[in-house]
Motif scaffolding. Structure first.
Motif, PDB file in Angstrom:
ATOM      1  N   GLY A   5     -15.199 -19.918 -40.794  1.00  0.00           N
ATOM      2  CA  GLY A   5     -14.685 -20.965 -42.011  1.00  0.00           C
ATOM      3  C   GLY A   5     -15.904 -22.317 -42.156  1.00  0.00           C
ATOM      4  O   GLY A   5     -16.254 -22.354 -43.679  1.00  0.00           O
ATOM      5  N   VAL A   6     -16.386 -22.075 -41.676  1.00  0.00           N
ATOM      6  CA  VAL A   6     -17.935 -22.540 -41.570  1.00  0.00           C
ATOM      7  C   VAL A   6     -19.348 -21.935 -42.859  1.00  0.00           C
ATOM      8  O   VAL A   6     -19.463 -22.776 -44.000  1.00  0.00           O
ATOM      9  N   LEU A   7     -19.400 -20.450 -42.724  1.00  0.00           N
ATOM     10  CA  LEU A   7     -20.030 -20.401 -43.529  1.00  0.00           C
ATOM     11  C   LEU A   7     -19.446 -20.395 -45.209  1.00  0.00           C
ATOM     12  O   LEU A   7     -20.105 -20.325 -46.246  1.00  0.00           O
ATOM     13  N   MET A  14     -20.153 -23.722 -46.818  1.00  0.00           N
ATOM     14  CA  MET A  14     -22.210 -23.387 -47.210  1.00  0.00           C
ATOM     15  C   MET A  14     -21.635 -22.236 -48.836  1.00  0.00           C
ATOM     16  O   MET A  14     -22.925 -22.722 -49.770  1.00  0.00           O
ATOM     17  N   TYR A  15     -21.067 -21.738 -48.834  1.00  0.00           N
ATOM     18  CA  TYR A  15     -20.891 -20.427 -49.791  1.00  0.00           C
ATOM     19  C   TYR A  15     -19.894 -21.681 -51.104  1.00  0.00           C
ATOM     20  O   TYR A  15     -20.983 -21.241 -52.300  1.00  0.00           O
ATOM     21  N   LEU A  16     -19.760 -22.176 -50.695  1.00  0.00           N
ATOM     22  CA  LEU A  16     -18.718 -22.871 -52.121  1.00  0.00           C
ATOM     23  C   LEU A  16     -19.955 -23.904 -52.515  1.00  0.00           C
ATOM     24  O   LEU A  16     -19.974 -24.622 -54.034  1.00  0.00           O
ATOM     25  N   ILE A  17     -20.240 -25.057 -51.113  1.00  0.00           N
ATOM     26  CA  ILE A  17     -21.796 -25.602 -51.897  1.00  0.00           C
ATOM     27  C   ILE A  17     -22.884 -25.173 -52.258  1.00  0.00           C
ATOM     28  O   ILE A  17     -23.498 -25.327 -53.932  1.00  0.00           O
ATOM     29  N   PHE A  18     -23.333 -23.612 -52.096  1.00  0.00           N
ATOM     30  CA  PHE A  18     -24.324 -23.198 -52.941  1.00  0.00           C
ATOM     31  C   PHE A  18     -23.568 -22.826 -54.395  1.00  0.00           C
ATOM     32  O   PHE A  18     -24.728 -23.051 -54.931  1.00  0.00           O
TER      33      PHE A  18
END
Length: 440
Positions: free
Chosen positions: A191-193, A196-200
Motif C-alpha cells: 500500500g505504501v509503494l 509512492m507510485y501514484l505521486i510519481f
C-alpha cells in the motif's frame, strides 16, 4: 568585502542551510515528535515552528554545527511548551516526560525507524487513497498545502480540508504510530509503494490542461520517499525487493524527462526522443537496481511483482542505443508475465503496442479492438488505436480516434502532440509518416 555584501552572503548561506536541513531532516524530526507525543498535528506544527525560529536565529547566531539536532531540540521544546499550555496537559504531559526517560520504550513495530513508521502511518489502509497521498506529501515530504493542491489541481481549501479530515479520522480511529507486525508488513508495504507510485505518475504526466506537463518536484519527491522506504525495509526481504523494483522503475522513467517535451511544449514519443538527452547516471543506477531486484527474487521464490516487471520493461528501452534496436520480443514476454501478476486492460493495451512492433500493426490492432468496452473512456486506448489505424491505412478511422483521444486527454503536452498527429493525417490524407505506439 563591503558590509552589505557580507550580509547578503550570510543570508544566502543561511537560506541554503535551512533549505538543505528541511529537505534532509523534516521527516526525521516530525517522525520523532509523532512517536513521542502521539499527535501528528503537534509533530507537524512544532517542527514548522522550529524551522521558523531557525529563519530568525541563524542569521544572528550563525548556522549551528549540527543543524538537524538544533531543529530537533527546538521542536521538542516547543512541543513541551505547547502541551503545558493546553487544557489536556495532565494526560499529555505524562507522554512528554518520555523525553527524559531512558528506559526501553514499547514495541512499535517490525522495523525500528521513526521515519518508516511515519510513512506507514500516513499510508494506513483505513484512509482513502487520495488522503494517503496528500498526507504523505504533507507530513513526510514537508510540502505545503498550497503545493499539494496545485499538484492535484484542487483548491487549497479543499486540500487543507482533505488533510484535516485524514488527521481527524486517524485520531478517531486511534490509528497507532507504529509499523505493522511482521505478518502484515507485506500487505501494508504494498500500500505504501502504491502511494509512492501514484505521486510519481502525477508528476510524470501531470493531469489538467492548466498544469505544467511534467512536475519534476513531484517525481523527485516520489523518488526521495521511495529511497527512504527502500533503505529502511529489512535487507533480504521481499518488501525491500519490491521497493527496489519501484525505485528502479522511477529512475529509468525519470531519466527520459529531459527529452519528453519539445521546446514547443509537445510530448515527444519514445521512438522520437533524442537519447543523448537521457540522464545516463539515472539509467546506470536504475539498471543496477533492476539487476539487484531480479537477483533478490531469484534467491526467494523467483516471482517478480508488478514494479519489478515494469522496471525490467523500462530497462529494455533504456538499454537500446537507438529506437530500432529495442528488443520488442522481450517486452512482449515481460508484458505477458505482467498479465499473470497484475492483469488489467491497460497492461494488455501496452502488450498490444509491443506486439505491433514485434509482429505487425495488424496483430496489435486486433488485440486493441477487443479492449474497446473496457477502455472506452481512457485516452491512451484511443491514442494507440489512432496510431495503429493510420499504420494500416485506415485514415478516416484514425482521425476519429484522434478526436476522441484529444477529448479525453488531460495533459497539455499530450494534447499538443495529438493535435499535430491528427493535423498531419488530415493534411496528407494518408499515412505518410511512421507512427509508433511506444510510451514516452
Amino acid at each position: 568585502m563591503p558590509r552589505a555584501r557580507q550580509v547578503a552572503t550570510v543570508i544566502a548561506d543561511v537560506a541554503a542551510a535551512i533549505a538543505r536541513t528541511h529537505r534532509e531532516e523534516w521527516a526525521r524530526v516530525v517522525a520523532g515528535l509523532a512517536r513521542r507525543f502521539g499527535d501528528l498535528d503537534i509533530a507537524e506544527e512544532t517542527a514548522a515552528d522550529a524551522f521558523a525560529t531557525a529563519v530568525e536565529r541563524w542569521p544572528v547566531d550563525g548556522i549551528p554545527p549540527n543543524p538537524g539536532a538544533w531543529i530537533t531540540t527546538t521542536a521538542h521544546r516547543k512541543a513541551i511548551d505547547r502541551l503545558r499550555r493546553e487544557a489536556r496537559r495532565d494526560e499529555l504531559h505524562r507522554e512528554a516526560l518520555m523525553l527524559a526517560d531512558d528506559s526501553p520504550g514499547q514495541d512499535v513495530g517490525a522495523v525500528d525507524d521513526d521515519r518508516l513508521r511515519l510513512v506507514f502511518t500516513c499510508c494506513h489502509p483505513a484512509l482513502a487513497m487520495e488522503a494517503r497521498v496528500a498526507l504523505t506529501l504533507r507530513i513526510v515530504g514537508g510540502l505545503t498545502v498550497a503545493e499539494i493542491a496545485h499538484a492535484f489541481l484542487v483548491p487549497q481549501t479543499t486540500m487543507g480540508q482533505r488533510i484535516s479530515r485524514a488527521k481527524a479520522k486517524m485520531k478517531a480511529a486511534r490509528i497507532p504510530f507504529r509499523l505493522p507486525d511482521h505478518d502484515d508488513l507485506a500487505e501494508r508495504a504494498d500500500g505504501v509503494l502504491a502511494v509512492m507510485y501514484l505521486i510519481f505518475n502525477e508528476g510524470y504526466l501531470a493531469s489538467g490542461e492548466d498544469s505544467d506537463p511534467l512536475r519534476p518536484d513531484l517525481t523527485g519527491e516520489a523518488i526521495r520517499l521511495t529511497r527512504l522506504v527502500r533503505d529502511l525495509l529489512p535487507a533480504g526481504s521481499a518488501e525491500r525487493a519490491h521497493a527496489t523494483g519501484l525505485l528502479a522503475l522511477m529512475l529509468l522513467t525519470e531519466a527520459r524527462a529531459g527529452a519528453r517535451v519539445s521546446p514547443d511544449g509537445e510530448l515527444v514519443r519514445l521512438d522520437e526522443q533524442d537519447r543523448r538527452a537521457w540522464d545516463r547516471a539515472l539509467i546506470e543506477e536504475g539498471l543496477a537496481l533492476v539487476k539487484e531486484s531480479r537477483d533478490a527474487a531469484a534467491r526467494g521464490d523467483g516471482r517478480l511483482d508488478r514494479y519489478q516487471i515494469l522496471s525490467a520493461i523500462n530497462a529494455v528501452h533504456a538499454s537500446a542505443q537507438r529506437a530500432r534496436d529495442t528488443d520488442w520480443s522481450r517486452i512482449v514476454e515481460l508484458y505477458a508475465e505482467l498479465e499473470q501478476v497484475d492483469p488489467s486492460p491497460i497492461v494488455t493495451l501496452n502488450k498490444a503496442i509491443a506486439v505491433s512492433e514485434s509482429d505487425s500493426p495488424e496483430a496489435g490492432l486486433a488485440m486493441i479492438e477487443r479492449l474497446g468496452d473496457a477502455l472506452a473512456g481512457h485516452h491512451a486506448f484511443h491514442t494507440t488505436r489512432a496510431e495503429l489505424l493510420r499504420r494500416v491505412g485506415r485514415s478516416a478511422d484514425a482521425r476519429t480516434a484522434y478526436d476522441r483521444a484529444i477529448d479525453l486527454a488531460g495533459n497539455t503536452a499530450e494534447i499538443a502532440h495529438l493535435v499535430r498527429r491528427r493535423g498531419q493525417l488530415a493534411a496528407s490524407g494518408s499515412d505518410d509518416l511512421p507512427a509508433r505506439g511506444a510510451p514516452s
